[in-house]
Design a protein around this motif. Structure first.
Motif, PDB file in Angstrom:
ATOM      1  N   ALA A  97    -110.711  16.636 -28.344  1.00  0.00           N
ATOM      2  CA  ALA A  97    -110.164  15.677 -29.310  1.00  0.00           C
ATOM      3  C   ALA A  97    -111.244  15.285 -30.307  1.00  0.00           C
ATOM      4  CB  ALA A  97    -109.631  14.452 -28.575  1.00  0.00           C
ATOM      5  N   THR A  98    -111.965  16.289 -30.788  1.00  0.00           N
ATOM      6  CA  THR A  98    -113.133  16.029 -31.633  1.00  0.00           C
ATOM      7  C   THR A  98    -112.798  15.786 -33.095  1.00  0.00           C
ATOM      8  OG1 THR A  98    -113.401  18.426 -31.793  1.00  0.00           O
ATOM      9  CG2 THR A  98    -114.750  17.280 -30.175  1.00  0.00           C
ATOM     10  N   GLY A  99    -111.517  15.872 -33.458  1.00  0.00           N
ATOM     11  CA  GLY A  99    -111.141  15.641 -34.846  1.00  0.00           C
ATOM     12  C   GLY A  99    -111.605  16.753 -35.758  1.00  0.00           C
ATOM     13  N   ALA A 100    -111.779  16.418 -37.040  1.00  0.00           N
ATOM     14  CA  ALA A 100    -112.233  17.391 -38.039  1.00  0.00           C
ATOM     15  C   ALA A 100    -113.286  16.715 -38.917  1.00  0.00           C
ATOM     16  CB  ALA A 100    -111.051  17.889 -38.874  1.00  0.00           C
ATOM     17  N   PRO A 101    -114.497  16.499 -38.362  1.00  0.00           N
ATOM     18  CA  PRO A 101    -115.492  15.711 -39.083  1.00  0.00           C
ATOM     19  C   PRO A 101    -116.337  16.468 -40.088  1.00  0.00           C
ATOM     20  CG  PRO A 101    -116.303  16.260 -36.907  1.00  0.00           C
ATOM     21  CD  PRO A 101    -114.912  16.815 -36.987  1.00  0.00           C
ATOM     22  N   ALA A 102    -116.102  17.759 -40.251  1.00  0.00           N
ATOM     23  CA  ALA A 102    -116.915  18.554 -41.166  1.00  0.00           C
ATOM     24  C   ALA A 102    -116.181  18.773 -42.489  1.00  0.00           C
ATOM     25  CB  ALA A 102    -117.265  19.899 -40.535  1.00  0.00           C
ATOM     26  N   VAL A 305    -120.997  14.287 -57.517  1.00  0.00           N
ATOM     27  CA  VAL A 305    -119.733  15.005 -57.353  1.00  0.00           C
ATOM     28  C   VAL A 305    -119.348  14.901 -55.878  1.00  0.00           C
ATOM     29  CG1 VAL A 305    -118.513  17.200 -57.601  1.00  0.00           C
ATOM     30  CG2 VAL A 305    -120.369  16.613 -59.191  1.00  0.00           C
ATOM     31  N   ILE A 306    -118.184  14.309 -55.608  1.00  0.00           N
ATOM     32  CA  ILE A 306    -117.748  14.112 -54.233  1.00  0.00           C
ATOM     33  C   ILE A 306    -116.477  14.920 -54.001  1.00  0.00           C
ATOM     34  CG2 ILE A 306    -117.083  12.439 -52.477  1.00  0.00           C
ATOM     35  CD1 ILE A 306    -118.575  10.323 -54.127  1.00  0.00           C
ATOM     36  N   SER A 307    -116.561  15.850 -53.082  1.00  0.00           N
ATOM     37  CA  SER A 307    -115.436  16.735 -52.794  1.00  0.00           C
ATOM     38  C   SER A 307    -114.573  16.140 -51.700  1.00  0.00           C
ATOM     39  CB  SER A 307    -115.970  18.106 -52.363  1.00  0.00           C
ATOM     40  OG  SER A 307    -114.927  18.932 -51.928  1.00  0.00           O
ATOM     41  N   CYS A 308    -113.309  15.886 -52.011  1.00  0.00           N
ATOM     42  CA  CYS A 308    -112.346  15.306 -51.058  1.00  0.00           C
ATOM     43  C   CYS A 308    -111.179  16.271 -50.889  1.00  0.00           C
ATOM     44  CB  CYS A 308    -111.845  13.951 -51.555  1.00  0.00           C
ATOM     45  SG  CYS A 308    -113.133  12.777 -52.010  1.00  0.00           S
ATOM     46  N   ILE A 309    -111.484  17.505 -50.488  1.00  0.00           N
ATOM     47  CA  ILE A 309    -110.469  18.559 -50.476  1.00  0.00           C
ATOM     48  C   ILE A 309    -110.095  18.999 -49.064  1.00  0.00           C
ATOM     49  CG2 ILE A 309    -111.091  19.388 -52.769  1.00  0.00           C
ATOM     50  CD1 ILE A 309    -112.639  21.667 -51.402  1.00  0.00           C
ATOM     51  N   GLY A 310    -110.580  18.294 -48.061  1.00  0.00           N
ATOM     52  CA  GLY A 310    -110.172  18.626 -46.708  1.00  0.00           C
ATOM     53  C   GLY A 310    -111.340  18.732 -45.746  1.00  0.00           C
ATOM     54  N   TYR A 311    -110.996  18.870 -44.471  1.00  0.00           N
ATOM     55  CA  TYR A 311    -111.988  18.860 -43.409  1.00  0.00           C
ATOM     56  C   TYR A 311    -111.774  20.037 -42.466  1.00  0.00           C
ATOM     57  CZ  TYR A 311    -112.343  14.032 -45.018  1.00  0.00           C
ATOM     58  OH  TYR A 311    -112.479  12.916 -45.797  1.00  0.00           O
ATOM     59  N   ARG A 312    -112.795  20.285 -41.661  1.00  0.00           N
ATOM     60  CA  ARG A 312    -112.736  21.332 -40.649  1.00  0.00           C
ATOM     61  C   ARG A 312    -113.248  20.783 -39.324  1.00  0.00           C
ATOM     62  NH1 ARG A 312    -112.386  26.553 -42.469  1.00  0.00           N
ATOM     63  NH2 ARG A 312    -113.621  27.376 -40.746  1.00  0.00           N
ATOM     64  N   THR A 313    -112.743  21.340 -38.240  1.00  0.00           N
ATOM     65  CA  THR A 313    -113.237  21.017 -36.907  1.00  0.00           C
ATOM     66  C   THR A 313    -114.416  21.937 -36.596  1.00  0.00           C
ATOM     67  OG1 THR A 313    -111.052  20.339 -36.135  1.00  0.00           O
ATOM     68  CG2 THR A 313    -112.660  20.979 -34.461  1.00  0.00           C
ATOM     69  N   PRO A 314    -115.582  21.397 -36.280  1.00  0.00           N
ATOM     70  CA  PRO A 314    -116.707  22.274 -35.929  1.00  0.00           C
ATOM     71  C   PRO A 314    -116.412  23.054 -34.654  1.00  0.00           C
ATOM     72  CG  PRO A 314    -117.461  20.041 -36.399  1.00  0.00           C
ATOM     73  CD  PRO A 314    -115.970  19.979 -36.284  1.00  0.00           C
ATOM     74  N   PRO A 315    -116.791  24.318 -34.602  1.00  0.00           N
ATOM     75  CA  PRO A 315    -116.548  25.107 -33.396  1.00  0.00           C
ATOM     76  C   PRO A 315    -117.425  24.640 -32.235  1.00  0.00           C
ATOM     77  CG  PRO A 315    -117.809  26.381 -34.994  1.00  0.00           C
ATOM     78  CD  PRO A 315    -117.418  25.112 -35.675  1.00  0.00           C
ATOM     79  N   ILE A 316    -116.998  24.946 -31.029  1.00  0.00           N
ATOM     80  CA  ILE A 316    -117.769  24.696 -29.816  1.00  0.00           C
ATOM     81  C   ILE A 316    -117.948  26.035 -29.116  1.00  0.00           C
ATOM     82  CG2 ILE A 316    -117.807  23.557 -27.557  1.00  0.00           C
ATOM     83  CD1 ILE A 316    -116.116  21.322 -28.727  1.00  0.00           C
ATOM     84  N   GLU A 317    -119.158  26.326 -28.693  1.00  0.00           N
ATOM     85  CA  GLU A 317    -119.441  27.604 -28.050  1.00  0.00           C
ATOM     86  C   GLU A 317    -118.537  27.802 -26.839  1.00  0.00           C
ATOM     87  OE1 GLU A 317    -123.196  30.124 -26.147  1.00  0.00           O
ATOM     88  OE2 GLU A 317    -123.531  28.146 -27.062  1.00  0.00           O
ATOM     89  N   GLY A 318    -117.920  28.962 -26.808  1.00  0.00           N
ATOM     90  CA  GLY A 318    -117.070  29.305 -25.687  1.00  0.00           C
ATOM     91  C   GLY A 318    -115.609  28.931 -25.866  1.00  0.00           C
ATOM     92  N   VAL A 319    -115.263  28.317 -27.006  1.00  0.00           N
ATOM     93  CA  VAL A 319    -113.879  27.908 -27.249  1.00  0.00           C
ATOM     94  C   VAL A 319    -113.310  28.743 -28.396  1.00  0.00           C
ATOM     95  CG1 VAL A 319    -112.330  26.004 -27.830  1.00  0.00           C
ATOM     96  CG2 VAL A 319    -114.408  25.562 -26.499  1.00  0.00           C
ATOM     97  N   PRO A 320    -112.194  29.442 -28.208  1.00  0.00           N
ATOM     98  CA  PRO A 320    -111.595  30.232 -29.299  1.00  0.00           C
ATOM     99  C   PRO A 320    -111.364  29.380 -30.538  1.00  0.00           C
ATOM    100  CG  PRO A 320    -110.507  30.708 -27.219  1.00  0.00           C
ATOM    101  CD  PRO A 320    -111.415  29.540 -26.956  1.00  0.00           C
ATOM    102  N   TYR A 321    -111.677  29.957 -31.708  1.00  0.00           N
ATOM    103  CA  TYR A 321    -111.664  29.184 -32.948  1.00  0.00           C
ATOM    104  C   TYR A 321    -110.929  29.946 -34.036  1.00  0.00           C
ATOM    105  CZ  TYR A 321    -113.485  26.103 -36.620  1.00  0.00           C
ATOM    106  OH  TYR A 321    -113.605  25.206 -37.663  1.00  0.00           O
TER     107      TYR A 321
END
Length: 431
Positions: A97-102, A305-321
């Protein structure tokens, strides 16, 4: 007894814990693991500091955290202090449940110049996230450009434009309040790739922009569709466009102008060693609502310049992404046997805070269907033993309450708290 580990203590994590309580009753133990010593995720560091009513949902999560069968395990980094495989050996179910902080990258030439930042970083800076406390964005220069057509873009523009007195009652961190007080940007430009009828901005947030003490919003009347076309919109969208129509009539002069540039997309950022201008291309909308460049360009002066175009969930080793979608690869929340994703880690960055509640119940139902017996896994005692063997300094919810009390005690007049902005400060406040 079912043993469940949830990675991430934001809304998705706590709603999932609450759903597991309701689904399994006393026959469950839930550990909510977070790499920071403080809980609540984007409620603490993502929601705008002047939107305190939204942050109030944390009281619901607190009630869950203080129950007997849920606990907070802070200052534990999954992948560093403990691996996904190890958690899988200890728990019947592991829920990410790490969200999408990137930040999703702007993706144009010059987006790596100093002065170009993502909204996660900028929002984290003024909200006191330890990862971004040292950002020090350039607030002096020819102007600021905010790229995006959603509420995050509005939050960013509003925070940039507000007078210091308008932050009364907010929990914006002191370093940001002081830095924003020296800002001299007299023009903030919001770039939206499509038109007023395609924005994802809600009426409340747009309305706030129209009542700022030192800033006035502007919309070019030529960018507005014919008035009768608004009838096809849903009521919320129609209210939003009504605000934009009001902005097109504004004539008063204030210190800061907030310009909405519709049908506009950045194609590059230019400057001599730092951002100084954004080259913008006019767009046109096709019959299916897609925007494409027309070849007509113009420049907007901008040191920030501030980009507000969306976020990504950082990958975790060993978890399909799923690289394309920027989230964990899953089928309806299931990643692999015993491994699940919930919230933005499952769906991508869509939906509101409340959307995570039914998402949590979905995952609880999956866990109930997938595990009907007693696996005999160690669960909580096993994690405690493992972390102790690695000398991990675990933060409990009681520790968090001490941190919270210290933040409240050091608040400026009228503010609910003054957040600690480093992990070291947070850990030191427990004593």
């Amino acid at each position: 007894m079912r043993h469940i580990a949830i990675i991430g203590s934001g809304p998705a994590g706590y709603y999932t814990a609450e759903a597991c309580q309701k689904t399994f009753g006393d026959d469950v133990r839930v550990d909510i693991i977070d790499r920071l010593p403080v809980p609540y995720g984007l409620i603490r560091t993502g929601v705008a500091p002047d939107h305190q009513s939204i942050k109030g949902v944390s009281r619901r999560y607190e009630a869950v955290a203080l129950s007997d069968n849920v606990r907070f395990v802070g200052n534990v980094s999954v992948g560093k202090d403990v691996t996904i495989a190890e958690l899988g050996n200890l728990y019947d179910a592991v829920v990410i449940a790490t969200g999408a902080p990137a930040d999703k990258p702007l993706g144009v030439p010059g987006d790596d110049l100093p002065g170009v930042v993502g909204s996660a970083a900028f929002v984290g800076w003024y909200n006191g996230h330890p990862d971004f406390a040292g950002l020090n964005p350039p607030l002096h220069g020819p102007g600021a450009v905010v790229v995006g057509a959603g509420n995050v873009a509005l939050d960013v523009a509003r925070i940039l434009a507000k007078a210091e007195s308008e932050f009364a009652g907010s929990d914006i961190v002191g370093h940001a309040l002081d830095h924003l007080g020296t800002a001299v940007h007299d023009r903030i430009t919001i770039l939206a790739r499509r038109g007023p009828h395609q924005i994802a901005m809600t009426p409340k947030e747009l309305g706030e922009l129209g009542h700022l003490a030192r800033a006035v919003p502007h919309v070019d009347p030529a960018d507005l569709p014919p008035l009768e076309a608004d009838a096809a919109l849903d009521p919320g969208q129609r209210k939003s466009v009504t605000h934009l129509r009001d902005f097109a009539t504004r004539t008063e002069e204030k210190q800061i102008h907030i310009d909405f540039d519709f049908y506009a997309m950045p194609v590059r950022v230019e400057g001599d060693g730092k951002a100084e201008r954004v080259i913008v291309e006019r767009t046109a909308i096709d019959a299916e609502g897609r925007a494409s460049g027309t070849g007509e360009t113009y420049e907007v002066p901008a040191s920030l310049v501030i980009s507000c175009i969306g976020y990504r969930t950082p990958p975790i080793e060993g978890v399909p992404y799923d690289e394309k979608l920027g989230r964990f690869a899953n089928t309806d929340g299931r990643i692999a046997p015993g491994l699940y994703a919930v919230g933005w880690a499952r769906r991508g960055p869509t939906g509101t805070i409340g959307t995570n509640r039914p998402d949590g119940f979905l995952i609880a139902e999956h866990i109930a269907a997938d595990f009907t017996g007693n696996s005999g896994k160690a669960g909580r005692p096993g994690l405690d033993s493992l972390l102790a063997s690695r000398s991990v300094d675990v933060v409990t919810f009681r520790d968090w309450q001490k941190i919270e009390a210290a933040e409240t005690a050091r608040a400026r007049d009228g503010a609910p708290r003054e957040k600690f902005t480093s992990v070291e400060e947070m850990l030191g406040a427990r004593s």
